[in-house]
Design a protein around this motif. Structure first.
Motif, PDB file in Angstrom:
ATOM      1  N   LYS A 162      31.584 -24.920  62.366  1.00  0.00           N
ATOM      2  CA  LYS A 162      31.828 -24.992  60.928  1.00  0.00           C
ATOM      3  C   LYS A 162      31.341 -23.722  60.252  1.00  0.00           C
ATOM      4  N   THR A 163      32.263 -23.062  59.564  1.00  0.00           N
ATOM      5  CA  THR A 163      31.924 -21.865  58.800  1.00  0.00           C
ATOM      6  C   THR A 163      32.024 -22.195  57.320  1.00  0.00           C
ATOM      7  N   SER A 164      30.961 -21.999  56.605  1.00  0.00           N
ATOM      8  CA  SER A 164      30.897 -22.391  55.191  1.00  0.00           C
ATOM      9  C   SER A 164      31.684 -21.452  54.291  1.00  0.00           C
ATOM     10  N   ALA A 171      32.289 -23.032  43.669  1.00  0.00           N
ATOM     11  CA  ALA A 171      32.662 -24.043  44.664  1.00  0.00           C
ATOM     12  C   ALA A 171      31.798 -25.290  44.515  1.00  0.00           C
ATOM     13  N   ASP A 172      30.517 -25.113  44.228  1.00  0.00           N
ATOM     14  CA  ASP A 172      29.622 -26.252  43.979  1.00  0.00           C
ATOM     15  C   ASP A 172      30.113 -27.070  42.782  1.00  0.00           C
ATOM     16  N   GLU A 173      30.482 -26.380  41.711  1.00  0.00           N
ATOM     17  CA  GLU A 173      30.970 -27.068  40.513  1.00  0.00           C
ATOM     18  C   GLU A 173      32.267 -27.827  40.822  1.00  0.00           C
ATOM     19  N   LEU A 174      33.133 -27.209  41.609  1.00  0.00           N
ATOM     20  CA  LEU A 174      34.399 -27.845  41.960  1.00  0.00           C
ATOM     21  C   LEU A 174      34.154 -29.094  42.808  1.00  0.00           C
ATOM     22  N   ALA A 175      33.191 -29.023  43.702  1.00  0.00           N
ATOM     23  CA  ALA A 175      32.874 -30.170  44.559  1.00  0.00           C
ATOM     24  C   ALA A 175      32.333 -31.343  43.755  1.00  0.00           C
ATOM     25  N   GLN A 176      31.645 -31.067  42.657  1.00  0.00           N
ATOM     26  CA  GLN A 176      31.138 -32.139  41.805  1.00  0.00           C
ATOM     27  C   GLN A 176      32.281 -32.892  41.133  1.00  0.00           C
ATOM     28  N   HIS A 177      33.333 -32.176  40.772  1.00  0.00           N
ATOM     29  CA  HIS A 177      34.461 -32.801  40.077  1.00  0.00           C
ATOM     30  C   HIS A 177      35.510 -33.360  41.037  1.00  0.00           C
ATOM     31  N   TYR A 178      35.660 -32.729  42.201  1.00  0.00           N
ATOM     32  CA  TYR A 178      36.707 -33.136  43.148  1.00  0.00           C
ATOM     33  C   TYR A 178      36.107 -33.259  44.557  1.00  0.00           C
ATOM     34  N   PRO A 179      35.238 -34.225  44.753  1.00  0.00           N
ATOM     35  CA  PRO A 179      34.537 -34.328  46.042  1.00  0.00           C
ATOM     36  C   PRO A 179      35.445 -34.620  47.227  1.00  0.00           C
ATOM     37  N   LEU A 180      36.499 -35.412  47.024  1.00  0.00           N
ATOM     38  CA  LEU A 180      37.381 -35.729  48.142  1.00  0.00           C
ATOM     39  C   LEU A 180      38.193 -34.510  48.565  1.00  0.00           C
ATOM     40  N   TYR A 181      38.722 -33.813  47.582  1.00  0.00           N
ATOM     41  CA  TYR A 181      39.489 -32.605  47.885  1.00  0.00           C
ATOM     42  C   TYR A 181      38.608 -31.565  48.569  1.00  0.00           C
ATOM     43  N   MET A 182      37.459 -31.296  48.000  1.00  0.00           N
ATOM     44  CA  MET A 182      36.573 -30.283  48.573  1.00  0.00           C
ATOM     45  C   MET A 182      36.012 -30.739  49.916  1.00  0.00           C
ATOM     46  N   GLY A 183      35.887 -32.041  50.093  1.00  0.00           N
ATOM     47  CA  GLY A 183      35.383 -32.555  51.356  1.00  0.00           C
ATOM     48  C   GLY A 183      36.320 -32.320  52.520  1.00  0.00           C
ATOM     49  N   ARG A 184      37.582 -32.019  52.240  1.00  0.00           N
ATOM     50  CA  ARG A 184      38.551 -31.725  53.299  1.00  0.00           C
ATOM     51  C   ARG A 184      38.457 -30.279  53.780  1.00  0.00           C
ATOM     52  N   GLY A 185      37.764 -29.457  53.019  1.00  0.00           N
ATOM     53  CA  GLY A 185      37.687 -28.053  53.367  1.00  0.00           C
ATOM     54  C   GLY A 185      36.375 -27.686  54.040  1.00  0.00           C
ATOM     55  N   ARG A 186      35.956 -26.484  53.829  1.00  0.00           N
ATOM     56  CA  ARG A 186      34.737 -25.978  54.449  1.00  0.00           C
ATOM     57  C   ARG A 186      33.493 -26.586  53.813  1.00  0.00           C
ATOM     58  N   VAL A 187      32.396 -26.653  54.584  1.00  0.00           N
ATOM     59  CA  VAL A 187      31.101 -26.913  53.971  1.00  0.00           C
ATOM     60  C   VAL A 187      30.831 -25.739  53.039  1.00  0.00           C
ATOM     61  N   LEU A 188      29.917 -25.905  52.103  1.00  0.00           N
ATOM     62  CA  LEU A 188      29.776 -24.890  51.060  1.00  0.00           C
ATOM     63  C   LEU A 188      28.751 -23.803  51.364  1.00  0.00           C
ATOM     64  N   HIS A 189      27.670 -24.160  52.017  1.00  0.00           N
ATOM     65  CA  HIS A 189      26.530 -23.241  52.098  1.00  0.00           C
ATOM     66  C   HIS A 189      26.267 -22.755  53.520  1.00  0.00           C
ATOM     67  N   THR A 190      25.790 -21.519  53.618  1.00  0.00           N
ATOM     68  CA  THR A 190      25.449 -20.922  54.905  1.00  0.00           C
ATOM     69  C   THR A 190      24.446 -21.781  55.662  1.00  0.00           C
ATOM     70  N   ARG A 191      23.547 -22.410  54.958  1.00  0.00           N
ATOM     71  CA  ARG A 191      22.542 -23.246  55.633  1.00  0.00           C
ATOM     72  C   ARG A 191      23.172 -24.402  56.417  1.00  0.00           C
ATOM     73  N   ASP A 192      24.416 -24.747  56.091  1.00  0.00           N
ATOM     74  CA  ASP A 192      25.095 -25.848  56.770  1.00  0.00           C
ATOM     75  C   ASP A 192      26.051 -25.375  57.873  1.00  0.00           C
ATOM     76  N   ASP A 193      26.066 -24.080  58.145  1.00  0.00           N
ATOM     77  CA  ASP A 193      26.916 -23.557  59.212  1.00  0.00           C
ATOM     78  C   ASP A 193      26.526 -24.146  60.566  1.00  0.00           C
ATOM     79  N   THR A 194      27.526 -24.311  61.410  1.00  0.00           N
ATOM     80  CA  THR A 194      27.318 -24.664  62.810  1.00  0.00           C
ATOM     81  C   THR A 194      28.286 -23.809  63.630  1.00  0.00           C
ATOM     82  N   PRO A 195      28.190 -23.839  64.950  1.00  0.00           N
ATOM     83  CA  PRO A 195      29.169 -23.087  65.750  1.00  0.00           C
ATOM     84  C   PRO A 195      30.613 -23.509  65.481  1.00  0.00           C
TER      85      PRO A 195
END
Length: 219
Positions: A143-145, A117-141
């Motif tokens: 947002k589920t990564s 998913a990290d590799e995909l976000a590097q190549h397609y940041p806009l597309y991946m930006g529409r979906g979930r955050v990637l990492h557990t450290r970025d979870d919020t009530p």
């Protein structure tokens, strides 16, 4: 023997039944009334599963039904360990235990999923930006990564299913193939796009029209 497509259809139908039975605080979630989107997203996930894994997961679903348990409810409850830790503490003792061998298999699969998913976000940041955050450290009530979601879902698989998936994931990693990209390509094809590049350009130029990607959070 049924075809691969029929097998996936059966799995998706069983999962939809479980999904409909999930009790949400405040009533049914909007995604529980989106069967087409649900099916599209679930079918995309199985793009990279071999027949053995599919048959094993279908057996798992039958086993959950026989035991009167809902794997989708369990999946979401496990995600709460990161997104709603206080509420999770009151649920933890009611969840089936995850044996050490199962936990180790899950963590290896999650690690590969997040790496891809990290590799995909590097190549397609806009597309991946529409979906979930990637990492557990970025979870919020709210947002589920990708990482937390994958860990919650994979923890509901039997060791037999996990072992079959591990063989596929390890081979893909050795061959330099990104299985998250294969899943993403299946998703955008379902919405009428030719490729991820096509989607990225449409997002960059604001020319998506009526071909949305409304299902990126529905799994």
């Amino acid at each position: 023997m049924c075809s691969r497509d029929n097998l996936i259809d059966t799995i998706t139908a069983r999962e939809w039944e479980f999904f409909q039975e999930v009790n949400n605080v405040g009533g049914p979630a909007s995604c529980q009334s989106m069967p087409r989107t649900f099916s599209t997203m679930r079918r995309a996930q199985y793009t990279c599963w071999d027949r053995q894994a599919l048959e094993s997961w279908l057996d798992d679903l039958a086993d959950y039904r026989a035991r009167g348990m809902n794997p989708v409810t369990i999946k979401y409850a496990r995600m709460m360990e990161s997104t709603h830790p206080d509420e999770f503490a009151s649920l933890a003792t009611m969840l089936p235990p995850v044996p050490n061998e199962t936990h180790e298999a899950v963590e290896e699969l999650v690690g590969l999923t997040v790496r891809w998913a990290d590799e995909l976000a590097q190549h397609y940041p806009l597309y991946m930006g529409r979906g979930r955050v990637l990492h557990t450290r970025d979870d919020t009530p709210d947002k589920t990564s990708v990482e937390t979601y994958a860990r919650g879902e994979m923890s509901t698989y039997s060791l037999r299913t996990l072992t079959s998936l591990l063989a596929t994931y390890r081979t893909a990693a050795q061959e330099g193939r990104n299985l998250q990209e294969l899943i993403a390509v299946a998703q955008v094809h379902a919405y009428g796009y030719q490729s991820l590049d096509d989607v990225e350009r449409a997002l960059a130029t604001g020319s998506m029209g009526d071909r949305g990607l409304d299902g990126q959070h529905v799994l």
